[in-house]
Write an enzyme that holds these catalytic residues in place. Structure first.
Site, PDB file in Angstrom:
ATOM      1  CE  LYS A   1      -4.359   1.237   0.093  1.00  0.00           C
ATOM      2  NZ  LYS A   1      -5.535   0.569  -0.505  1.00  0.00           N
TER       3      LYS A   1
ATOM      4  CG  ASP B   1      -7.318   3.520  -0.989  1.00  0.00           C
ATOM      5  OD1 ASP B   1      -7.878   2.415  -0.897  1.00  0.00           O
ATOM      6  OD2 ASP B   1      -7.311   4.333  -0.043  1.00  0.00           O
TER       7      ASP B   1
HETATM    8  P1  NDP Z   1     -12.901   7.908  -3.050  1.00  0.00           P
HETATM    9  O1  NDP Z   1     -11.818   8.895  -2.863  1.00  0.00           O
HETATM   10  O2  NDP Z   1     -13.452   7.688  -4.415  1.00  0.00           O
HETATM   11  O3  NDP Z   1     -14.144   8.276  -2.099  1.00  0.00           O
HETATM   12  C1  NDP Z   1     -13.970   8.336  -0.724  1.00  0.00           C
HETATM   13  C2  NDP Z   1     -15.284   8.769  -0.095  1.00  0.00           C
HETATM   14  O4  NDP Z   1     -15.188   8.639   1.303  1.00  0.00           O
HETATM   15  C3  NDP Z   1     -15.646  10.217  -0.374  1.00  0.00           C
HETATM   16  O5  NDP Z   1     -17.020  10.371  -0.374  1.00  0.00           O
HETATM   17  C4  NDP Z   1     -15.025  10.914   0.830  1.00  0.00           C
HETATM   18  O6  NDP Z   1     -15.610  12.164   1.144  1.00  0.00           O
HETATM   19  C5  NDP Z   1     -15.273   9.924   1.935  1.00  0.00           C
HETATM   20  N1  NDP Z   1     -14.219  10.055   2.957  1.00  0.00           N
HETATM   21  C6  NDP Z   1     -12.883   9.887   2.775  1.00  0.00           C
HETATM   22  N2  NDP Z   1     -12.218  10.139   3.916  1.00  0.00           N
HETATM   23  C7  NDP Z   1     -13.164  10.476   4.811  1.00  0.00           C
HETATM   24  C8  NDP Z   1     -13.114  10.841   6.177  1.00  0.00           C
HETATM   25  N3  NDP Z   1     -11.949  10.909   6.833  1.00  0.00           N
HETATM   26  N4  NDP Z   1     -14.287  11.108   6.787  1.00  0.00           N
HETATM   27  C9  NDP Z   1     -15.471  11.046   6.125  1.00  0.00           C
HETATM   28  N5  NDP Z   1     -15.572  10.706   4.826  1.00  0.00           N
HETATM   29  C10 NDP Z   1     -14.441  10.428   4.187  1.00  0.00           C
HETATM   30  O7  NDP Z   1     -12.360   6.540  -2.413  1.00  0.00           O
HETATM   31  P2  NDP Z   1     -12.852   5.044  -2.657  1.00  0.00           P
HETATM   32  O8  NDP Z   1     -14.313   5.022  -2.865  1.00  0.00           O
HETATM   33  O9  NDP Z   1     -11.961   4.448  -3.666  1.00  0.00           O
HETATM   34  O10 NDP Z   1     -12.475   4.376  -1.270  1.00  0.00           O
HETATM   35  C11 NDP Z   1     -13.400   4.319  -0.175  1.00  0.00           C
HETATM   36  C12 NDP Z   1     -12.965   3.210   0.778  1.00  0.00           C
HETATM   37  O11 NDP Z   1     -12.946   1.960   0.076  1.00  0.00           O
HETATM   38  C13 NDP Z   1     -11.560   3.360   1.377  1.00  0.00           C
HETATM   39  O12 NDP Z   1     -11.555   2.801   2.672  1.00  0.00           O
HETATM   40  C14 NDP Z   1     -10.714   2.486   0.458  1.00  0.00           C
HETATM   41  O13 NDP Z   1      -9.517   2.046   1.088  1.00  0.00           O
HETATM   42  C15 NDP Z   1     -11.670   1.340   0.215  1.00  0.00           C
HETATM   43  N6  NDP Z   1     -11.391   0.526  -0.951  1.00  0.00           N
HETATM   44  C16 NDP Z   1     -11.326   1.078  -2.200  1.00  0.00           C
HETATM   45  C17 NDP Z   1     -11.072   0.287  -3.293  1.00  0.00           C
HETATM   46  C18 NDP Z   1     -11.102   0.813  -4.686  1.00  0.00           C
HETATM   47  O14 NDP Z   1     -11.031  -0.011  -5.618  1.00  0.00           O
HETATM   48  N7  NDP Z   1     -11.245   2.100  -4.905  1.00  0.00           N
HETATM   49  C19 NDP Z   1     -10.775  -1.156  -3.137  1.00  0.00           C
HETATM   50  C20 NDP Z   1     -10.960  -1.659  -1.783  1.00  0.00           C
HETATM   51  C21 NDP Z   1     -11.222  -0.824  -0.752  1.00  0.00           C
HETATM   52  P3  NDP Z   1     -14.792  13.530   0.881  1.00  0.00           P
HETATM   53  O15 NDP Z   1     -14.819  13.697  -0.603  1.00  0.00           O
HETATM   54  O16 NDP Z   1     -15.534  14.564   1.624  1.00  0.00           O
HETATM   55  O17 NDP Z   1     -13.405  13.313   1.413  1.00  0.00           O
END
Ligand code: NDP
Length: 463
Positions: A140, A180
């Site tokens: 990671k 991510d």
């Molecule tokens: P994105 O950046 O596309 O979206 C993240 C979302 O989560 C946004 O809506 C963001 O809101 C919100 N968010 C992020 N940090 C915080 C925080 N500290 N508090 C509240 N809301 C938060 O990321 P992904 O959708 O790709 O990833 C989301 C989760 O899924 C993560 O845990 C990631 O590790 C996991 N994941 C992702 C994969 C992938 O293929 N993308 C694979 C496996 C797991 P805002 O815009 O306001 O920050």
């Protein structure tokens, strides 16, 4: 009674002193890394007892070795903002374990990124990747860079600066980053473009999540969300139920949240919430395809905030600064970030009738929250199984890059469904007690993911 057949609480009580001793060692060795301690503790509660009962894994300090990254690279990233001012960020790559394949795991760009968070993510990735059955190790990386509010040109210069250093540490047989939080199609394009430029090499398999024009895979964008919903469908089918007609809560509004919502709609469920770090929206009518298309455009093209949804769809309400877990539901899909469900939130979900929690995000539930779900017979599907679809299709992207032929959408989707079904079978196999129909998915995923990595490490001797 084997550890598999024993209820979680009984197993943990029987081996409490060994678990505590091991966790003391982990905490002393990795001071101040709270998220990493949490991820190891969840794993240790299942694996310390398993190792104690399976002598093959008890020798050569295997658990001490598996919790120590192979290496960690930390570097300075200097770039120029639009005002011509020099900015400095910190870049990381945690190469945790390559026993069963090249290091594989995404890059996260978020101001909260630190070594503890990347070690927890890299550690979980080892076992998640193992569960997919594809040959991928765990890694990671990321940076404390915040893409929010930056121009495209600034994001490009940052990605180029980061890759100028990262390039020497990665490769399709060595370490394969992906996206991510904060790293989507735009960032992957800039990162791969810089890799290609400085290596003078079109090595497609060096990064995944690429655009379809330059070696990306169909369904990669959708894979984590789709895979998570497929996994819930498997878990419900196992108890003779289905997703159709179920009310679902989704948190986040990024990649995972968007495609979780799409697949829930496909399977006849109703998603009533989405969120971002400013609050959540509740839409009692449900988020249909047209509303979802609006959200995808809002988040990936206009890069706006989720409260704008209620201006477009006035039947919905925005709750600033709150999380959605108090809304009554059947299924919850936490899909934003780590520790977004604590004990209070878990209690609210239980009281609201929630029957299934599927972790789309990584470690979105605290240990205390998970204990409440398990005590209340909520079907709790841990991240390393439930969200493995994303990295699984990354693995399929690498396969297509190797054979130099793209597969159709149907082909990739079929393989994704098969992989999620297989992960479910592993969870049932390792997580069911003798004669019991209930499945401890946390135990099943931990043991199922551990065995292959541990066997490979033992085969290599002490290295
Ligand atoms: P994105 O950046 O596309 O979206 C993240 C979302 O989560 C946004 O809506 C963001 O809101 C919100 N968010 C992020 N940090 C915080 C925080 N500290 N508090 C509240 N809301 C938060 O990321 P992904 O959708 O790709 O990833 C989301 C989760 O899924 C993560 O845990 C990631 O590790 C996991 N994941 C992702 C994969 C992938 O293929 N993308 C694979 C496996 C797991 P805002 O815009 O306001 O920050």
């Amino acid at each position: 009674m084997s550890t598999v057949a024993m209820p979680a609480e009984e197993r943990r009580a029987k081996y409490a002193s060994q678990i505590d001793e091991f966790m003391d060692w982990v905490r002393d060795r990795n001071p101040g890394e709270a998220e990493f301690h949490q991820a190891v503790e969840e794993f240790a509660a299942d694996i310390v007892p398993y190792v104690a009962e399976n002598a093959r894994y008890s020798d050569h300090n295997l658990l001490q070795r598996i919790t120590e990254p192979d290496r960690v690279v930390i570097f300075r990233v200097c770039w120029e903002d639009d005002q011509g001012t020099a900015q400095v960020n910190r870049g990381y790559r945690v190469q945790f374990n390559n026993a069963i394949g090249p290091y594989k795991g995404g890059m996260r760009f978020h101001p909260s990124v630190n070594l503890s968070i990347l070690k927890f993510l890299g550690f979980e990735q080892i076992f998640k990747n193992s569960l997919t059955t594809l040959p991928m190790g765990g890694g990671k990386g990321g940076s404390n860079f915040d893409p929010k509010g930056k121009s495209d040109a600034e994001v490009m210069r940052f990605c180029q600066a980061l890759m100028s250093e990262l390039a020497r540490h990665i490769g399709n047989y060595r370490d394969v980053p992906a996206g991510d939080i904060g790293v989507g199609a735009r960032e992957v394009g800039y990162l791969f473009g810089q890799y290609k430029r400085i290596s003078a090499n079109f090595q497609a398999g060096v990064i995944t999540g690429k655009g379809l024009q330059y070696g990306g895979s169909l369904i990669r964008t959708e894979a984590t969300g789709y895979g998570c919903v497929y996994f819930v469908a498997e878990a419900l089918a196992y108890i003779g139920d289905e997703l159709a007609g179920k009310t679902c809560l989704v948190s986040g509004s990024g990649n995972v949240a968007q495609y979780t919502t799409e697949k829930v709609i496909d399977l006849g469920g109703k998603v009533v919430t989405l969120s971002d770090s400013s609050g959540y929206i509740y839409d009692p009518d449900g988020i249909d395809r047209e509303k979802l298309a609006y959200v995808i455009d809002l988040k990936t093209v206009r890069r706006g905030r989720i409260h704008e949804y209620v201006e477009k769809y006035p039947n919905a309400t925005f709750y600033p600064g709150e999380k959605p877990w108090g809304v009554p539901c059947d299924v919850a899909f936490p899909s934003a970030t780590q520790n977004e469900i604590d004990a209070d939130d878990a209690q609210k979900l239980v009281e609201g009738g929630c029957k299934v929690v599927a972790e789309g995000a990584n470690m979105p539930t605290t240990l205390e929250g998970a204990a409440i779900f398990q005590a209340n017979n909520v079907i709790f599907l841990p991240a390393k199984a439930a969200n493995a679809g994303g990295v699984a299709v990354s693995g399929l992207e690498m396969s297509q890059n190797s054979i130099r032929r793209p597969w159709s959408r149907e082909e990739v989707d079929r393989r994704l469904r098969d992989i999620m079904r297989n992960i479910h079978e592993q969870c049932v196999h390792y997580g069911s007690g003798d004669g019991s129909s209930s499945v401890d998915y946390v135990h099943g995923a931990n043991v199922g993911g551990f065995i292959k990595v541990a066997d490979a490490m033992l085969a290599y001797g002490i290295v």
